[in-house]
Design a protein around this motif. Structure first.
Motif, short mmCIF file in Angstrom:
data_model
loop_
_atom_site.label_atom_id
_atom_site.label_comp_id
_atom_site.label_asym_id
_atom_site.label_seq_id
_atom_site.Cartn_x
_atom_site.Cartn_y
_atom_site.Cartn_z
N ARG A 400 -31.07 -25.65 -13.51
CA ARG A 400 -30.59 -24.60 -14.42
C ARG A 400 -31.57 -24.35 -15.56
O ARG A 400 -31.75 -23.21 -16.00
N ALA A 403 -34.31 -22.19 -14.18
CA ALA A 403 -33.85 -20.81 -14.01
C ALA A 403 -33.69 -20.11 -15.35
O ALA A 403 -34.03 -18.92 -15.50
N SER A 407 -35.90 -16.85 -16.71
CA SER A 407 -35.14 -15.62 -16.93
C SER A 407 -35.45 -14.96 -18.26
O SER A 407 -34.90 -13.90 -18.57
N ALA A 438 -35.39 -17.95 -9.89
CA ALA A 438 -35.22 -16.84 -10.83
C ALA A 438 -36.39 -15.87 -10.77
O ALA A 438 -36.50 -14.96 -11.61
N TYR A 502 -28.72 -16.35 -15.56
CA TYR A 502 -30.01 -16.46 -14.89
C TYR A 502 -30.26 -15.20 -14.05
O TYR A 502 -29.33 -14.58 -13.54
N ARG A 503 -31.54 -14.89 -13.89
CA ARG A 503 -31.89 -13.79 -12.99
C ARG A 503 -31.63 -14.22 -11.55
O ARG A 503 -31.99 -15.32 -11.14
N ARG A 504 -31.00 -13.35 -10.78
CA ARG A 504 -30.75 -13.64 -9.37
C ARG A 504 -31.76 -12.87 -8.53
O ARG A 504 -31.99 -11.68 -8.75
N ARG A 505 -32.37 -13.55 -7.60
CA ARG A 505 -33.40 -12.94 -6.78
C ARG A 505 -33.04 -13.02 -5.31
O ARG A 505 -32.39 -13.97 -4.86
N SER A 506 -33.46 -12.01 -4.58
CA SER A 506 -33.24 -12.01 -3.13
C SER A 506 -34.25 -12.95 -2.47
O SER A 506 -35.17 -13.47 -3.12
#
Length: 756
Positions: A400, A403, A407, A438, A502-506
């Motif tokens: 965490r 991340a 972010s 992230a 947090y930024r979520r990424r594919s």
């Protein structure tokens, strides 16, 4: 017929409820589950029951005594585990005939009398009461033929293997013939040993299918679900109390107050409920307190637990005496152990368990089980993000942190390094995973030390670096030049961790990891270029960090410096240098003054952090130069010039660079080091830490001092004292500087007395 109740279970999956309570004593709607089992036996005419106990046996024995209603009770304590069949054998007497075996920690309302009639009519050697289940994967299954004769067993199969949906409920009727097969004093199990043996011998083993209620209370979800079923009338059992027309049950009448009940609800004796509280489908045991505006949904509050104003529980359990303070939140599947305290506005994530007698600090977000110690939301102190390894500092937290750091706006790459132990490496891997998840890139310097790490950040022109040192229980952050983070960046990272923001990424947007473990070679080359020719000098290197020793020894050798008595002592993090030779020594603070003098001699200014020797200003005045001060944790950019200069000079926070700077000073002046040191103002420093409660600023304001925005400076004609709170505000550091150590100690004593 005699009954044997198996009540030795520890119930590890029901913790923290069973941390201090045997599983059969787990309470369902105001009563221990074993009482409901005894009620069932009484309903079907049993007058004698032997109870096998092992885990916390005295709780069961004291609670039930030697009689329950019209059932005479006896107890058989297992000193060592004997298995299900072995425990039953231990409870048998030679004169016993057929036995009913039933679990003391599973709720059921089976028609035992009908099952016994089936057993006797079929002439069975053993009868297993079975229950048809929708999902067979969680149960031991019984395979039968068309006459319900048992042909085999399946233990928690996959759907592809589940040729039966009849679950073994652990309720058995045993003839003396089957009991005699169980060896005495040995570990022996029904499903694994006895029943397969009976099948091999061709003995009669039948299943009796009962359509009644059965719930194996194996975990917190089934524990909560069972009580919901009881309140909804899906279980034939007696809940003590009086029901209203909505289906709510009150053990002692409806408590007074302006609150809302959404049925079905169970309220025990002496419950207090504040105005505007909402209770939906929950069990509130005896003596519980719910303050105004609290909310409880599909949850259980055990005896004497407390829910503060505006706090909420959803699908959660509060054990006896637990306290959930104002505004705190317990999410689905969480549980708080007996006597534990959840601080104001703390948030316990779904599925998280807090063991008994633990403390969760206010405003914390708890995503890891708290088994030992206490839990405080991670926050920065003077050594970075700190905590005890395995308790506050875990791999989950490290992920965490990574991340959260990645972010932050404008960051595309983050430097990462770690100390040499295995735990540091594991935590660094977790940080790296968080950064990449992230969308950030990791510039991985690998195993390193802090001074080298700072050089790497500066060399790669990175804005943020993370250094993991599990031996100190610390995750340290650095920015440009390897200096500590400004407070606004710390707060942004803290906030992201706190909120889970947090930024979520594919899958295709994860960041990369670039291996730059070769940074140590670049660092070594930089030091060599900085040193130039040191062929006329002699020195040796000492450090508890062998990597530092090796690097600096190679640098000196490449610069032509021979081995001599002058000892350059570097701290394990590479941050500070002290020097000694025979009976002479120079402290790290004095070394920085020497470096300042070297800069002033060359017509340059110098940069030092607040807290470093204030004799530097006296020297600067003589040379008509300036000392730029920088903060260790600035709240703004007011120290920008000082930080930029410090990043270029390096010696104020890098002991290896300071060593090269001192050796160059000796070479360039061609003077003896000790003569150079004697020319520097002779100030001594004393450092002291005072633990405080409350706001340290209110204490510091009582002093006659100058505010320098990172602490305050107390001055008199004998010297100065920097009074600086720690980041967490639980202590104040005093850094006294005077003409001698004795006077510095006096100054410390005086300021501490004023503060106290």
């Amino acid at each position: 017929m005699k009954a044997v109740i198996m009540a030795g279970g520890e119930g590890s999956r029901l913790r923290p409820i069973t941390c201090d309570t045997p599983k059969p004593m787990a309470r369902l709607c105001g009563r221990p589950v074993i009482e409901y089992i005894l009620d069932l036996l009484s309903t079907h005419g049993f007058s004698e029951a032997a109870i096998t106990v092992r885990y916390l046996p005295q709780q069961i024995i004291r609670h039930l005594g030697d009689r329950y209603g019209d059932i005479e009770l006896s107890y058989v304590e297992e000193e060592v585990p004997l298995g299900t069949a072995g425990g039953v054998k231990n409870a048998c007497h030679p004169e016993d005939e057929d036995l009913l075996v039933i679990s003391g920690d599973a709720m059921c309302d089976f028609d035992l009398a009908e099952a016994i009639r089936f057993h006797q009519k079929s002439g069975s050697d053993a009868t297993i009461i079975v229950k048809r289940v929708l999902d067979p994967r969680e149960y031991g299954l019984v395979v039968v033929d068309k006459d319900l004769r048992v042909t085999g067993f399946l233990e928690k199969p996959a759907f592809s293997q589940a040729v039966s949906d009849l679950a073994n409920t652990g309720v058995y009727i045993l003839s003396k013939r089957s009991i005699d097969l169980i060896p005495s004093g040995q570990t022996y199990d029904f499903a694994q040993n006895l029943f397969p043996l009976m099948l091999n011998k061709g003995m009669k083993l039948y299943a009796f299918e009962d359509s009644g209620y059965w719930c194996d209370i194996g975990d917190l979800a089934s524990y909560l679900r069972c009580q919901q079923d009881m309140l909804k009338g899906q279980v034939r059992c007696h809940i003590h109390g009086t029901a209203d027309k909505e289906g709510n049950i009150f053990a002692d009448g409806r408590p007074r107050g302006q609150y809302t009940l959404i049925s079905p609800v169970y309220l025990g004796e002496g419950v207090s409920i504040g105005d505007n509280a909402v209770i939906e489908g929950s069990i509130i045991e005896h003596g519980c307190v719910l303050l105004p505006d609290s909310q409880v949904s599909r949850s259980t509050m055990l005896s004497g637990s407390y829910l503060g104003a505006g706090a909420s529980m959803s699908g959660a359990v509060a054990c006896a005496g637990a306290s959930i303070k104002r505004g705190a939140v317990l999410l689905e599947g969480s549980a708080v152990g007996a006597g534990s305290v959840i601080g104001e506005h703390a948030r316990i994530a779904g599925g998280i368990r807090i063991w008994p007698d633990k403390m969760v600090e206010p405003s914390s977000i708890v995503r890891d089980h708290v088994v030992s110690g206490s839990f405080a939301q991670p926050s920065f102190d003077d050594n970075g993000l700190t905590g005890e390894v395995g308790i506050e500092l875990t791999t989950e937290l490290c992920t965490r942190i990574g991340a959260a750091a990645a972010s932050q706006r404008g960051l595309t790459a983050i430097a990462l390094a770690y100390a040499g132990d295995q735990a540091s490496g594991a935590f660094a891997s977790a940080v790296s995973s968080g950064i990449r998840a992230a969308g950030g890139d990791v510039i991985d310097f690998g195993h390193s030390f802090e001074a080298l790490f700072g050089f790497g950040i500066s060399h790669c022109k990175l804005e943020l670096g993370i250094f993991v040192d599990a031996s100190l229980g610390a995750i340290k952050f650095a920015c440009g030049g390897g200096l500590p983070l400004p407070r606004y960046t710390e707060r942004a990272i803290e906030g992201a961790i706190f909120r889970g923001d947090y930024r979520r990424r594919s899958q295709t947007e994860f960041g990369h990891s670039y291996n730059l473990e070769g940074i140590s070679a670049l660092y070594e080359n930089y030091l060599v270029s900085l040193a130039g020719n040191l062929s006329k000098l002699k020195a040796q290197v000492k450090s508890d960090n062998k990597e530092i020793e090796n690097i600096l020894e190679r640098v000196l050798k490449r610069a032509g410096c021979a081995i001599g008595e002058l000892t350059l002592q570097i701290t394990p993090d590479g941050g500070e240098l002290s020097i000694s030779q025979s009976y002479h020594s120079i402290s790290s603070a004095h070394v920085r003054l020497l470096c300042c003098a070297a800069e002033f001699e060359q017509g340059m200014d110098a940069a030092l952090c607040f807290g470093s020797s204030y004799a530097a200003e006296e020297m600067a005045e003589q040379f008509k130069r300036r000392v730029y001060r920088y903060y260790l944790c600035p709240a703004d950019q007011s120290d920008k010039e000082g930080r930029e200069l410090a990043a270029k000079q390096g010696w104020s926070y890098d002991g290896l660079i300071a060593a090269i700077r001192i050796l160059r000073m000796i070479r360039d002046t061609e003077e003896d080091l000790w003569e150079l040191a004697d020319a520097i103002p002779g100030y001594a420093q004393t450092v002291r830490t005072i633990q405080v409660k409350g706001n340290p600023a209110s204490l510091i304001k009582r002093l006659a001092c100058a505010d320098i925005r990172e602490g305050a400076l107390v001055t008199d004609n004998r010297g100065v004292v920097l009074v600086k709170p720690t980041k967490r505000g639980n202590a104040i550091r005093l850094i006294a500087e005077a003409v001698s150590a004795e006077v510095a100690e006096e100054l410390c004593e005086e300021v501490e007395h004023l503060l106290r």
